[in-house]
Design a protein around this motif. Sequence first.
Motif, PDB file in Angstrom:
ATOM      1  N   ILE A 247      87.342  34.980  15.065  1.00 24.06           N
ATOM      2  CA  ILE A 247      86.800  33.617  15.046  1.00 24.06           C
ATOM      3  C   ILE A 247      85.271  33.605  14.990  1.00 24.06           C
ATOM      4  O   ILE A 247      84.694  32.657  14.460  1.00 24.06           O
ATOM      5  N   GLU A 248      84.612  34.639  15.487  1.00 22.55           N
ATOM      6  CA  GLU A 248      83.162  34.715  15.341  1.00 22.55           C
ATOM      7  C   GLU A 248      82.769  34.715  13.868  1.00 22.55           C
ATOM      8  O   GLU A 248      81.784  34.089  13.482  1.00 22.55           O
ATOM      9  N   LYS A 249      83.542  35.411  13.058  1.00 24.08           N
ATOM     10  CA  LYS A 249      83.229  35.499  11.624  1.00 24.08           C
ATOM     11  C   LYS A 249      83.351  34.151  10.920  1.00 24.08           C
ATOM     12  O   LYS A 249      82.768  33.950   9.864  1.00 24.08           O
ATOM     13  N   LEU A 250      84.127  33.240  11.496  1.00 24.46           N
ATOM     14  CA  LEU A 250      84.282  31.920  10.881  1.00 24.46           C
ATOM     15  C   LEU A 250      83.034  31.054  11.065  1.00 24.46           C
ATOM     16  O   LEU A 250      82.828  30.101  10.314  1.00 24.46           O
ATOM     17  N   GLU A 251      82.222  31.384  12.071  1.00 28.51           N
ATOM     18  CA  GLU A 251      80.960  30.681  12.338  1.00 28.51           C
ATOM     19  C   GLU A 251      81.141  29.167  12.428  1.00 28.51           C
ATOM     20  O   GLU A 251      80.399  28.385  11.839  1.00 28.51           O
ATOM     21  N   GLU A 252      82.134  28.751  13.212  1.00 25.20           N
ATOM     22  CA  GLU A 252      82.419  27.326  13.375  1.00 25.20           C
ATOM     23  C   GLU A 252      81.546  26.728  14.470  1.00 25.20           C
ATOM     24  O   GLU A 252      81.187  27.408  15.425  1.00 25.20           O
ATOM     25  N   ALA A 253      81.247  25.448  14.324  1.00 26.96           N
ATOM     26  CA  ALA A 253      80.380  24.766  15.278  1.00 26.96           C
ATOM     27  C   ALA A 253      81.147  23.886  16.250  1.00 26.96           C
ATOM     28  O   ALA A 253      80.600  23.463  17.271  1.00 26.96           O
ATOM     29  N   GLU A 254      82.414  23.591  15.937  1.00 25.87           N
ATOM     30  CA  GLU A 254      83.179  22.700  16.793  1.00 25.87           C
ATOM     31  C   GLU A 254      84.672  22.971  16.665  1.00 25.87           C
ATOM     32  O   GLU A 254      85.124  23.572  15.694  1.00 25.87           O
ATOM     33  N   VAL A 255      85.402  22.545  17.684  1.00 26.09           N
ATOM     34  CA  VAL A 255      86.862  22.625  17.690  1.00 26.09           C
ATOM     35  C   VAL A 255      87.375  21.258  17.254  1.00 26.09           C
ATOM     36  O   VAL A 255      86.984  20.238  17.827  1.00 26.09           O
ATOM     37  N   VAL A 256      88.260  21.249  16.242  1.00 23.76           N
ATOM     38  CA  VAL A 256      88.685  19.971  15.664  1.00 23.76           C
ATOM     39  C   VAL A 256      90.196  19.779  15.589  1.00 23.76           C
ATOM     40  O   VAL A 256      90.653  18.707  15.203  1.00 23.76           O
ATOM     41  N   CYS A 257      90.984  20.810  15.917  1.00 28.01           N
ATOM     42  CA  CYS A 257      92.437  20.642  15.807  1.00 28.01           C
ATOM     43  C   CYS A 257      93.162  21.517  16.833  1.00 28.01           C
ATOM     44  O   CYS A 257      92.591  22.437  17.409  1.00 28.01           O
ATOM     45  N   LEU A 258      94.430  21.207  17.027  1.00 28.31           N
ATOM     46  CA  LEU A 258      95.244  21.878  18.037  1.00 28.31           C
ATOM     47  C   LEU A 258      95.321  23.389  17.824  1.00 28.31           C
ATOM     48  O   LEU A 258      95.112  24.162  18.758  1.00 28.31           O
ATOM     49  N   GLN A 259      95.626  23.824  16.620  1.00 26.76           N
ATOM     50  CA  GLN A 259      95.806  25.251  16.359  1.00 26.76           C
ATOM     51  C   GLN A 259      94.519  26.028  16.617  1.00 26.76           C
ATOM     52  O   GLN A 259      94.533  27.103  17.213  1.00 26.76           O
ATOM     53  N   GLN A 260      93.414  25.475  16.176  1.00 29.20           N
ATOM     54  CA  GLN A 260      92.116  26.103  16.395  1.00 29.20           C
ATOM     55  C   GLN A 260      91.821  26.169  17.902  1.00 29.20           C
ATOM     56  O   GLN A 260      91.412  27.208  18.419  1.00 29.20           O
ATOM     57  N   ALA A 261      92.039  25.065  18.597  1.00 32.07           N
ATOM     58  CA  ALA A 261      91.782  25.023  20.035  1.00 32.07           C
ATOM     59  C   ALA A 261      92.640  26.037  20.782  1.00 32.07           C
ATOM     60  O   ALA A 261      92.172  26.696  21.717  1.00 32.07           O
ATOM     61  N   ALA A 262      93.892  26.193  20.366  1.00 35.36           N
ATOM     62  CA  ALA A 262      94.798  27.141  21.022  1.00 35.36           C
ATOM     63  C   ALA A 262      94.293  28.574  20.888  1.00 35.36           C
ATOM     64  O   ALA A 262      94.386  29.366  21.831  1.00 35.36           O
ATOM     65  N   ILE A 263      93.738  28.914  19.736  1.00 34.41           N
ATOM     66  CA  ILE A 263      93.197  30.264  19.536  1.00 34.41           C
ATOM     67  C   ILE A 263      91.897  30.433  20.320  1.00 34.41           C
ATOM     68  O   ILE A 263      91.704  31.430  21.027  1.00 34.41           O
ATOM     69  N   TYR A 264      90.995  29.469  20.241  1.00 33.75           N
ATOM     70  CA  TYR A 264      89.731  29.557  20.979  1.00 33.75           C
ATOM     71  C   TYR A 264      89.974  29.649  22.486  1.00 33.75           C
ATOM     72  O   TYR A 264      89.205  30.297  23.199  1.00 33.75           O
ATOM     73  N   ALA A 265      91.027  29.030  22.978  1.00 35.52           N
ATOM     74  CA  ALA A 265      91.323  29.043  24.415  1.00 35.52           C
ATOM     75  C   ALA A 265      91.672  30.439  24.928  1.00 35.52           C
ATOM     76  O   ALA A 265      91.734  30.649  26.140  1.00 35.52           O
ATOM     77  N   LEU A 266      91.872  31.398  24.020  1.00 34.35           N
ATOM     78  CA  LEU A 266      92.231  32.767  24.422  1.00 34.35           C
ATOM     79  C   LEU A 266      91.176  33.807  24.058  1.00 34.35           C
ATOM     80  O   LEU A 266      91.404  34.999  24.228  1.00 34.35           O
TER      81      LEU A 266
END
Length: 163
Positions: free
Chosen positions: A89-108
């Motif tokens: 996820i670091e490689k994606l260089e995202e600035a915000e969490v916008v959806c359930l699937q993304q949030a579920a991965i970031y939460a771990l």
Amino acid sequence: MADDARIELPPLGRLLRSDIPAPGRAANKDQEQMFAALEAISSAVMTEPHWRERADGLLACIETVLVGWTDMPRDETGFGMSGILTIVIEKLEEAEVVCLQQAAIYALCMHAPWRAAGREWLLPHRKTELADWVKDRPTYRRLARLVGMAHRDVPSWLKEVAR
């Protein structure tokens, strides 16, 4: 929280991926193979345009890696799995969490502020959409239980179906 809710990801001082040596500079052949596998996982995930596909692709890769890590202590496995998620996820260089699937991965992931952002996005959905999503993904439940052994702030509602 509406589906269009956005949670800002705090900037980090140091990225985990900065510890990965350039190709050909790993300490040994095993390390070189591990870094090549991480790059392949990252590339596969990054080609997907939406987190619905990214999350399932990433979980499929994690499931494959878990098969080879059965002899490791569970907390070390959780720490390693969290590291894999983080590098991807670091490689994606995202600035915000916008959806359930993304949030579920970031939460771990390994970065506590990013785990917190993922949890914050998921909290209002934990007994509805998230419960359905977790129920349909046994690999995610297993991953959350393992990561929870390394990062004690992983909530129980990510590790099991909560209704």
